[in-house]
Design a protein around this motif. Sequence first.
Motif, PDB file in Angstrom:
ATOM      1  N   HIS A 176       1.664 -10.313  -3.711  1.00 55.28           N
ATOM      2  CA  HIS A 176       1.546  -8.777  -4.208  1.00 55.28           C
ATOM      3  C   HIS A 176       0.205  -8.030  -5.049  1.00 55.28           C
ATOM      4  O   HIS A 176       0.065  -7.965  -5.372  1.00 55.28           O
ATOM      5  N   ALA A 177      -0.457  -8.099  -3.227  1.00 56.71           N
ATOM      6  CA  ALA A 177      -1.371  -7.676  -2.919  1.00 56.71           C
ATOM      7  C   ALA A 177      -1.470  -6.048  -2.806  1.00 56.71           C
ATOM      8  O   ALA A 177      -0.461  -5.728  -1.831  1.00 56.71           O
ATOM      9  N   ARG A 178      -2.401  -5.520  -3.482  1.00 54.57           N
ATOM     10  CA  ARG A 178      -2.778  -4.115  -3.947  1.00 54.57           C
ATOM     11  C   ARG A 178      -3.588  -3.872  -1.754  1.00 54.57           C
ATOM     12  O   ARG A 178      -2.819  -2.341  -1.579  1.00 54.57           O
TER      13      ARG A 178
ATOM     14  N   GLY B 262       3.321  -0.219   1.039  1.00 59.72           N
ATOM     15  CA  GLY B 262       2.628   0.046  -0.291  1.00 59.72           C
ATOM     16  C   GLY B 262       1.338  -0.496  -0.523  1.00 59.72           C
ATOM     17  O   GLY B 262       1.107  -0.515  -1.598  1.00 59.72           O
ATOM     18  N   ALA B 263       0.880  -1.686   0.154  1.00 61.20           N
ATOM     19  CA  ALA B 263      -0.558  -1.320   0.271  1.00 61.20           C
ATOM     20  C   ALA B 263      -1.744  -1.245   0.915  1.00 61.20           C
ATOM     21  O   ALA B 263      -1.167  -0.620   1.984  1.00 61.20           O
TER      22      ALA B 263
ATOM     23  N   ARG C  61     -13.489  -1.802  -6.993  1.00 64.45           N
ATOM     24  CA  ARG C  61     -13.662  -0.820  -7.585  1.00 64.45           C
ATOM     25  C   ARG C  61     -12.465   0.883  -7.334  1.00 64.45           C
ATOM     26  O   ARG C  61     -12.172   0.337  -8.274  1.00 64.45           O
ATOM     27  N   LYS C  62     -12.203   0.324  -6.670  1.00 64.26           N
ATOM     28  CA  LYS C  62     -10.406   1.150  -5.935  1.00 64.26           C
ATOM     29  C   LYS C  62      -9.244   0.457  -7.382  1.00 64.26           C
ATOM     30  O   LYS C  62      -8.418   1.168  -7.629  1.00 64.26           O
TER      31      LYS C  62
ATOM     32  N   HIS D  64     -15.755  -3.817 -12.210  1.00 66.59           N
ATOM     33  CA  HIS D  64     -16.572  -3.138 -12.130  1.00 66.59           C
ATOM     34  C   HIS D  64     -18.061  -4.610 -11.604  1.00 66.59           C
ATOM     35  O   HIS D  64     -17.962  -5.383 -12.090  1.00 66.59           O
TER      36      HIS D  64
ATOM     37  N   THR E  16       3.585   5.015  -1.024  1.00 66.78           N
ATOM     38  CA  THR E  16       4.196   4.175  -0.897  1.00 66.78           C
ATOM     39  C   THR E  16       3.915   2.619  -2.153  1.00 66.78           C
ATOM     40  O   THR E  16       2.405   3.158  -2.581  1.00 66.78           O
ATOM     41  N   ALA E  17       4.013   1.862  -2.459  1.00 70.35           N
ATOM     42  CA  ALA E  17       3.972   1.176  -4.173  1.00 70.35           C
ATOM     43  C   ALA E  17       4.658  -0.041  -3.337  1.00 70.35           C
ATOM     44  O   ALA E  17       5.911  -0.466  -2.968  1.00 70.35           O
ATOM     45  N   LEU E  18       4.673  -1.190  -3.634  1.00 67.52           N
ATOM     46  CA  LEU E  18       4.280  -2.857  -3.515  1.00 67.52           C
ATOM     47  C   LEU E  18       5.535  -2.905  -4.404  1.00 67.52           C
ATOM     48  O   LEU E  18       6.677  -3.711  -4.134  1.00 67.52           O
TER      49      LEU E  18
ATOM     50  N   GLU F 157       4.978  -0.573  -9.673  1.00 62.83           N
ATOM     51  CA  GLU F 157       3.976   0.047  -9.951  1.00 62.83           C
ATOM     52  C   GLU F 157       3.831   1.306  -9.559  1.00 62.83           C
ATOM     53  O   GLU F 157       3.050   2.099  -9.542  1.00 62.83           O
TER      54      GLU F 157
END
Lengths: 299, 139
Positions: free
Chosen positions: A208-210, A241-242, A282-283, A287, B111-113, B117
Amino acid sequence: MPEQVAAGHQETPAQEVGDFLRRRREQIAQRWADAALFRTVFTVSREEAVEAGRAVVEALAAVAAAERVEEQEADGFSVVREQLARMAASRSRAGSTNSQISVEVDALRMPVVDLLIAELEGRPAEDVRDCTTALTVLMGTLRLVVLETLLSAGQELINRQHLQLLEVATPVIKLWEGIVAVPLIGTLDSARSQVVMETLLDSIVEQHARFAILDITGVPTVDSLVAQHLMKTVAAARLMGAECIVSGIRPAIAQTIVHLGIDLGTVKTQASLADALGYALRKQGAHIVPQDPHHAGSR
Amino acid sequence: MTGAFPSPYGGQLPVLRIGDVLLVTLQGDLHDGTAEQLQEDVSEAAADSRVKGVVIDLSGVEIVDSFLGRVLSDIAAKTRLLAAETVVAGMRPAVAITLVELGLTLPGLRTALSSDEAIRLLGEVSISPRHERTRQESP
């Protein structure tokens, strides 16, 4: 007795050789045990070498009796093929080249031929010649069989290593919650790029990695094909979505990319893997604050 | 959940409204007619209810063609005119690879996972655009 001799004359040379091999099995095996090939493979006991030699003679006798002395695929060989492969593999592990092994197998021929000639003493010269020829052809076929097993073992090794390389070369590492990275090392070809793309996209779903980081620090050269693959991977990751970040582009590669006129404008790039990780963190809203004891104390 | 709606193959897909977001879930094979119908339904629903976002969940889709790719970017373009943002969620790796190989990188599309989300993304966009900017400025 005269009947037996008469029957013997009815046999073809190959069958006669088969009979001879079966009759003298023990003697031949004993002689072979002293030959370089058997001696070096079966170092533990001589008995073992004799046993192995017996099996090979048995197989040769079966092939000769079936009159298939020229065929590598003869049924008789299938019994000992595995054993021959083991012996050949053991020799090649010890550092022998294929041609050295071939010579060693060839050295098995002379003891048998000597025995055969001794056995056929008193028979017409024509018979002796025919039988010797048949035996020589048979031993030549044995040599071919051994070499063939050697080559196929080599080919298998290459295929297996190629697969291993594909798997090993593309580990997907989870750097942080929701951040995965692929450190690419070595030359990229399209097969590898495809594997990289698939494993990375799969791990995006799994973890589930962005953020996905493609680190190409270890890639020596980038051509237009590789660049195109990188861009495809980035685009596919985006569709899922990543966000995909390419890091570790070395100056020489950057120059090549500019020279080739490839537009990486749609791709997010960072100088190093560390920078890419920092950017992704950061995104994500994390921090990174250096731990400063003085500050901590004053607060 | 979809039992209350007519079968998807009857030509209509359910367009659900959750808060100020429209949610469309695509499953399995999609007929061209259904896809076209979907386009109209979404833009009508977006115009009627003045939502701020549309989420299209593709996690149940295993095969796409160029037509569906175009439908997706058309929906995005139409809803943008209606001041709503379209987010495609949960696209599978195989589908993503196919679209890229077809040359459809859908540049205007967000897009999103996952749907979850995507809804959060839409929330962020309109509620706190300021937060995101300040976050980027101060590393």
